[in-house]
Write a protein that holds these residues in place. Sequence first.
Motif, PDB file in Angstrom:
ATOM      1  N   ILE A 425      57.951  44.253 -37.830  1.00  0.00           N
ATOM      2  CA  ILE A 425      58.401  43.412 -39.214  1.00  0.00           C
ATOM      3  C   ILE A 425      59.518  44.311 -39.905  1.00  0.00           C
ATOM      4  N   LYS A 426      59.580  45.551 -39.897  1.00  0.00           N
ATOM      5  CA  LYS A 426      60.457  46.378 -40.353  1.00  0.00           C
ATOM      6  C   LYS A 426      61.851  46.241 -39.409  1.00  0.00           C
ATOM      7  N   ALA A 427      61.726  45.925 -38.287  1.00  0.00           N
ATOM      8  CA  ALA A 427      62.954  45.663 -37.507  1.00  0.00           C
ATOM      9  C   ALA A 427      63.623  44.608 -37.888  1.00  0.00           C
ATOM     10  N   ALA A 428      62.774  43.351 -38.075  1.00  0.00           N
ATOM     11  CA  ALA A 428      63.060  42.101 -38.604  1.00  0.00           C
ATOM     12  C   ALA A 428      63.703  41.900 -39.979  1.00  0.00           C
ATOM     13  N   GLY A 429      63.507  42.874 -40.815  1.00  0.00           N
ATOM     14  CA  GLY A 429      64.157  42.772 -41.871  1.00  0.00           C
ATOM     15  C   GLY A 429      65.458  43.623 -41.804  1.00  0.00           C
ATOM     16  N   ARG A 430      65.967  44.165 -40.812  1.00  0.00           N
ATOM     17  CA  ARG A 430      67.177  44.642 -40.455  1.00  0.00           C
ATOM     18  C   ARG A 430      68.067  43.617 -39.555  1.00  0.00           C
ATOM     19  N   HIS A 431      67.735  42.569 -39.631  1.00  0.00           N
ATOM     20  CA  HIS A 431      68.212  41.627 -38.247  1.00  0.00           C
ATOM     21  C   HIS A 431      68.338  40.018 -39.203  1.00  0.00           C
TER      22      HIS A 431
END
Length: 467
Positions: A425-431
């Motif tokens: 979810i953290k990675a999704a926030g950066r994409h």
Amino acid sequence: MAQNLDALRLALQHSPDNAPLLMLFADACLDEGLMEEAEQSFQRVLQNDPANADARLGLARVALLQGKTSQAAVRAEQILSDTPTCAAAYMLLARIHITEGERSKARAMYDKGIALDASLADPGIEKDLRGVKPPEDEAPGRKRGAMTSSGSFIESVSEDSEDEGHPRGGAAFDLGLADFEKPKLNFSAVGGMEALKEEIRMKIIYPLQHAELFKAYDKKVGGGVLLYGPPGVGKTLISKATAGEIKANFIALGLHQILDMWIGNSEKNMHEVFELARQNKPSILFFDEVDALAADRRDLRQSAGRNLINAFLDEMDGAESDNDGVLIIGATNAPWHIDPAFRRPGRFDRTLFVPPPDEAGRASIIEVMAQKKPIGELDPRALAKKTEGFSGADLKAVFDIAVEDVMNEVMRTGKVIPLTTKDLIKAAGRHKATTKAWFESAKNYAMYSNQSGFYDDVLKHLGLLKR
């Protein structure tokens, strides 16, 4: 780098047509992975200077980074047809050939680039090409040409014009298709897309599985299907899975495998491809980025490009051969660039919109992607809720970002660290979803160039037309 980009954006507000400034901004966007902004900046340069080789090369680099190797190769070859001394174009072609596993061709391109500009030597490419020899030169004495940015062909003649023999010695065309096979992949390995799978079953799979019933009505099995939608939603994957479902041979090719520098050979290549499919039916002939091969003929200035399109239409019609048992699937991100003649009955008369996956589809894709990763606690639904509008390619990028985030700890400890829902979810926030830009363009066509209802599925997806 972000501060540098902001400064360049501010400078462009005061000088929006400054070509050197636009090039600096585009290169900075490439470094940051901002493909859309880079592409727009290169195009703005070309609006005022259509011959600008650096901007044209920039668009080729964008295409390569987006995974559009066919488009990148054609753009680089177009540059070389107009500027044969452009060393950077040779280097880009070398990288493209390495990506596609054609190391012998890559060696030839790399050597030509270095001969023109030794400062471009790349240790990484040299390592990949160590011990590889370039292919033998093609026969002299033939008219040669290449497609220009307008879609026409520029013709040149070699010094030795006496030999008018066939440039390939009459041998069958080597299109790199010898190793095709029946895919083991089927629908069970494709996450989501349930509505699309059912459409494919009704329009493609059942007719091929029950060919005798169709023959009773004197209806041939095969024909053409056009898949369109945003990039990265799985058009190629679903096509290969379709072949796996019906145990058909899957022959995939891109634009660069058809186009040939020898005048007239592109049409012959097209015929060879269809003959290969006919000889190995049931077969699925898959054309990626088909809009490049099926471009609107009104956009072409000279006859060579039009001749290739006409040859494509003739092969689809099966005017001189039997296409029964051959299914032609075309995939495109830009259906509005396809010649209307390709959508007539018997050609790409069945059109399927491939949208980004819905929440349930994203959860299914996430489960499939997680199978080959070290996963701890995973809640696919929670991640799916945070990735509205994401394509399959976007979800893959989320996993890649999450992996990169834990790699420092992995390298420090030497232990595998499982990914968690929180990491993803953290990675999704950066994409950012890459489909949004496509829908902005598609919406305009669907709203104002949709007299036949061709883009109704796009309007339905956007909630602008009742289902």
